[in-house]
Design a protein around this motif. Structure first.
Motif, short mmCIF file in Angstrom:
data_model
loop_
_atom_site.label_atom_id
_atom_site.label_comp_id
_atom_site.label_asym_id
_atom_site.label_seq_id
_atom_site.Cartn_x
_atom_site.Cartn_y
_atom_site.Cartn_z
N ALA A 96 -12.01 -115.97 -12.69
CA ALA A 96 -13.31 -115.90 -12.03
C ALA A 96 -14.47 -116.08 -13.01
O ALA A 96 -15.62 -116.17 -12.59
N ASN A 97 -14.16 -116.17 -14.31
CA ASN A 97 -15.22 -116.36 -15.30
C ASN A 97 -14.68 -117.12 -16.50
O ASN A 97 -13.47 -117.39 -16.62
N LEU A 125 -12.37 -127.99 -21.58
CA LEU A 125 -12.17 -126.81 -20.74
C LEU A 125 -13.49 -126.10 -20.49
O LEU A 125 -13.83 -125.74 -19.35
N ALA A 126 -14.26 -125.90 -21.56
CA ALA A 126 -15.54 -125.19 -21.44
C ALA A 126 -16.53 -125.98 -20.58
O ALA A 126 -17.24 -125.41 -19.74
N LYS A 127 -16.54 -127.30 -20.76
CA LYS A 127 -17.48 -128.14 -20.00
C LYS A 127 -17.17 -128.09 -18.51
O LYS A 127 -18.08 -127.94 -17.69
N HIS A 128 -15.88 -128.21 -18.16
CA HIS A 128 -15.55 -128.23 -16.73
C HIS A 128 -15.69 -126.84 -16.12
O HIS A 128 -16.07 -126.71 -14.95
N THR A 129 -15.43 -125.80 -16.90
CA THR A 129 -15.63 -124.44 -16.39
C THR A 129 -17.10 -124.22 -16.07
O THR A 129 -17.45 -123.64 -15.03
N THR A 130 -17.97 -124.67 -16.96
CA THR A 130 -19.42 -124.55 -16.73
C THR A 130 -19.83 -125.29 -15.46
O THR A 130 -20.64 -124.79 -14.67
N LYS A 176 -13.49 -119.09 -7.52
CA LYS A 176 -12.24 -118.72 -8.19
C LYS A 176 -11.58 -120.00 -8.67
O LYS A 176 -11.41 -120.95 -7.89
N ILE A 177 -11.19 -120.02 -9.93
CA ILE A 177 -10.63 -121.22 -10.53
C ILE A 177 -9.13 -121.03 -10.76
O ILE A 177 -8.69 -120.00 -11.27
N LEU A 178 -8.36 -122.05 -10.38
CA LEU A 178 -6.93 -122.06 -10.65
C LEU A 178 -6.71 -122.87 -11.92
O LEU A 178 -7.14 -124.02 -12.02
#
Length: 417
Positions: A135-136, A173-178, A192-194
């Protein structure tokens, strides 16, 4: 006697007209309920009755259907392959509310959440990619470290490869999470990310109806690190052993998820540990798949789906083995579609079923890395796989288009194949 009507929730730019035509052939009056009916050009062209209503609002839809029952005998309520997963839950609930044939809403809900779906499959002993829910940003990074890069990041709820990306390193990973957790991505539920293992191997697409495997196709993708479909073929070229294993795994998925009424679409990859299930969708697949299945197997799965919805028996017996392939037309840059060439020449080639663009010159193109990036397709069929592929390549060679920059850019237009 009241006229029998089929309620269609929303529409579909590739298959919507096919559903309407099938409904009319079955003696049904199609009625579309959509948030914006004008986005489906075939509705006006075919003089289809359409009602503007919030298609995400169960109460509003229930009210409209109740009102329609005063005029029509509602034979069934149906959703399209490619419809947002939350709306398939609404369709199931509407069928249950009006005592119409339909799937179990709880089973559809279980499939809608990819994390819950993975849990059910894994508990049943079905091979799935390693996965975590986050979630984060901290949870995403921790999960990726546990699984091991590269990983795929995707929304826990969604469809059409929207928001799905392969991340090879921590920067990606960080870029797409952002992107996913920022304000840009359109979440329909709490974010919520899988995070999942990148299962590598040939991709297969299984179409089922009830507890029967109707078709097994193969597909591949373009535009990495996204998963935009490049080509789809039915039937997949499999040995008898491979076909049986894929069919057996697919039916195990249906049992594990409480499915078994109506259509489903199982996506998997054949890895070094055999079939690994990527996703189960409690619906028919969208885009060209229904046409390809009909061309390859002689089974009109849209027609059979409607028959099931209105309480008739469906006939899934295959009639003629052919090879059917679709190649999707995907731009490699943003801009404005300036021109298209060669579709009529390609369509005239024997064995070409269809060559079409979904958009017209002058349309802006903004790629998002999902199925909406596709701007057209070419579909071919013949009794032989090699011949079908050869016809496809000949047709593709005739088709081209040009994309010019957006008005603020000074670049010249560039041609694409």
């Amino acid at each position: 006697m009241s006229r029998r009507a089929l309620i269609l929730l929303e529409g579909h730019r590739a298959n919507g007209l096919l559903y309407v035509q099938a409904a009319r052939c079955l003696g049904l009056h199609p009625i579309v309920l959509a948030t914006d009916p004008s986005q489906y050009d075939y509705i006006a062209a075919q003089s289809i009755e359409a009602i503007r209503v919030d298609s995400d609002n169960f109460d509003a839809l229930m009210h409209v259907c109740s009102r329609l029952r005063a005029t029509y005998d509602i034979a069934g309520i149906i959703g399209f392959g490619g419809l947002h997963e939350s709306r398939h839950v609404i369709v199931a609930k509407l069928c249950r509310h009006f005592s119409l044939p339909g799937p179990n809403p709880a089973s559809i809900e279980r499939c809608r959440n990819k994390f819950t779906q993975r849990q059910s499959l894994a508990q049943a002993g079905i091979s799935v990619p390693a996965y975590r829910l986050a979630a984060n940003t901290m949870e995403v990074e921790s999960s990726a470290a546990q699984i091991g890069l590269p990983v795929i990041l995707k929304p826990a709820e969604g469809s059409g490869s929207s928001g799905v990306r392969l991340c090879h390193d921590m920067d990606e990973l960080a870029k797409h999470t952002t992107y996913l957790l920022g304000r840009t991505y359109d979440w329909r539920s709490s974010p919520k990310i899988l995070i999942e293992e990148f299962a590598q191997g040939p991709f297969y697409d299984v179409v089922t109806m009830g507890t029967s495997v109707v078709a097994i196709g193969a597909a591949d993708f373009d535009c990495p690190p996204h998963f935009v479909p490049r080509q789809s073929m039915f039937p997949a070229q499999l040995t008898d052993v491979e076909h049986k294993r894929i069919a057996d795994v697919s039916l195990s998925c249906l049992r594990a998820l409480g499915l078994g009424w109506g259509p489903a679409n199982i996506e998997l990859r054949w890895t070094n540990r055999g079939p690994v299930v990527i996703e189960v969708n409690a619906r028919l697949p969208g885009w060209t798949t229904p046409r390809l299945v009909q061309l390859a197997y002689g089974v009109d799965i849209i027609n059979e789906h409607i028959k099931l919805i209105i309480g008739d028996g469906c006939n899934l017996r295959t009639r003629h083995p052919h090879a059917a392939v679709a190649r999707f037309l995907v731009p490699d840059r943003d801009g404005i579609l300036a021109r298209i060439d060669g579709t009529s020449q390609a369509a005239a080639i024997p064995g070409v079923v269809e060559a079409k663009f979904y958009i017209q010159p002058g349309t802006p193109i903004i790629r998002n890395g999902d199925y909406l990036d596709i701007i057209g397709h070419v579909m071919t069929a013949s009794p032989d796989h090699a011949r079908t592929e050869a016809i496809l390549e000949r047709a593709i060679d005739l088709i081209g288009w040009a994309i010019k920059p957006m008005p603020q850019s000074g670049e010249q237009e560039q041609s694409c194949k």
